[in-house]
Design a protein around this motif. Structure first.
Motif, mmCIF file in Angstrom:
data_model
loop_
_atom_site.group_PDB
_atom_site.id
_atom_site.type_symbol
_atom_site.label_atom_id
_atom_site.label_comp_id
_atom_site.label_asym_id
_atom_site.label_seq_id
_atom_site.Cartn_x
_atom_site.Cartn_y
_atom_site.Cartn_z
ATOM 1 N N PHE A 81 0.870 -1.221 -0.090
ATOM 2 C CA PHE A 81 -0.008 0.036 -0.120
ATOM 3 C C PHE A 81 0.856 1.339 -0.161
ATOM 4 N N GLU A 82 1.836 1.281 0.855
ATOM 5 C CA GLU A 82 2.893 2.429 0.784
ATOM 6 C C GLU A 82 3.571 2.768 -0.333
ATOM 7 N N LYS A 83 3.992 1.642 -1.210
ATOM 8 C CA LYS A 83 4.509 1.782 -2.385
ATOM 9 C C LYS A 83 3.391 2.638 -3.382
ATOM 10 N N GLY A 90 4.257 11.097 -5.275
ATOM 11 C CA GLY A 90 5.507 11.390 -5.910
ATOM 12 C C GLY A 90 6.871 11.477 -5.171
ATOM 13 N N VAL A 91 6.671 11.217 -3.634
ATOM 14 C CA VAL A 91 7.804 11.451 -2.864
ATOM 15 C C VAL A 91 7.710 10.084 -1.797
ATOM 16 N N ILE A 104 5.361 19.956 3.972
ATOM 17 C CA ILE A 104 6.246 19.182 2.600
ATOM 18 C C ILE A 104 5.608 18.227 2.128
ATOM 19 N N ARG A 105 5.226 18.220 0.880
ATOM 20 C CA ARG A 105 4.277 17.239 0.275
ATOM 21 C C ARG A 105 5.198 15.680 0.472
ATOM 22 N N PRO A 172 10.869 3.229 6.925
ATOM 23 C CA PRO A 172 10.779 4.063 5.466
ATOM 24 C C PRO A 172 9.468 3.497 4.951
ATOM 25 N N MET A 173 8.985 4.669 3.953
ATOM 26 C CA MET A 173 8.011 4.002 3.157
ATOM 27 C C MET A 173 8.081 2.712 2.743
ATOM 28 N N GLY A 174 7.023 1.680 2.684
ATOM 29 C CA GLY A 174 7.209 0.666 2.110
ATOM 30 C C GLY A 174 7.899 -0.510 3.050
#
Length: 197
Positions: A81-83, A90-91, A104-105, A172-174
């Motif tokens: 989901f995070e991927k 985009g970040v 910060i986007r 970290p994301m993912g």
């Protein structure tokens, strides 16, 4: 008082009262608004298609045997989901929160992370993919005066009544989220320990 100051003040009051200030957004069953920018300052729409449905079904199929197996599958589902969330923001969000990264986007604090994870868990529940757990209301710990920074998490409840956190803020994301008993999670996060453990 500016609109931004009012929102920040309302957010602080809300945290002290037991919940973050977020606007209710009705979304179709296969759409999830991804919160980012700290405190859901930004929302990016993630449309889940049939390939996502199949991917989540395959991931969660590995969890059918037991509550423990389902929690492992939930961790994998959060990673996928995070991927997907990264594709719409985009970040790639960094682990934990930097105090200067507000607005910060793509960067996420615990409010963003817990809101997003809760939305995923509710999506999985609607699709009938959670066999051993119910999604509970998000929970928090800490309020500064107790030596801990306020921190939010998504929560699930096992058939034996034990509540578990699904906390993706630390990785970290993912990466794999922390999935631990809520009672154990509530004791963590002491500021003088040198880390928001």
């Amino acid at each position: 008082m500016t609109r931004r100051a009012i929102i920040l003040f309302a957010g602080l009051i809300s945290i002290m009262a037991g919940g973050p200030v977020t606007e209710a957004v009705a979304a179709p069953a296969r759409t999830i608004d991804i919160c980012h920018g700290y405190g859901c300052a930004f929302r990016s729409r993630l449309d889940l298609g049939t390939s996502d449905d199949r991917k989540f079904a395959a991931i969660m199929a590995a969890g059918r045997a037991s509550p423990q197996a389902e929690r492992k599958a939930i961790a994998r589902a959060v990673g996928y989901f995070e991927k997907r969330a990264q594709q719409v923001t985009g970040v790639r969000d960094q682990p934990q929160s930097e105090f200067g990264a507000s607005k910060i986007r793509g960067q996420m604090d615990c409010v963003d992370e817990s809101t997003n994870t809760d939305a995923l868990l509710r999506y999985l529940a609607r699709r009938g993919l959670l066999k051993h757990h119910k999604v509970e209301a998000r929970d928090s710990r800490g309020f500064l005066l107790d030596g801990r920074y306020p921190h939010w998490t998504a929560v699930i409840r096992a058939p034996d009544g034990v509540k578990w956190v699904v906390d993706s803020w630390y990785a970290p994301m993912g990466g794999a989220p922390d999935i631990i008993r809520l009672n154990d999670w509530k004791q963590r996060g002491v500021l003088d320990s040198g880390a928001l453990n």
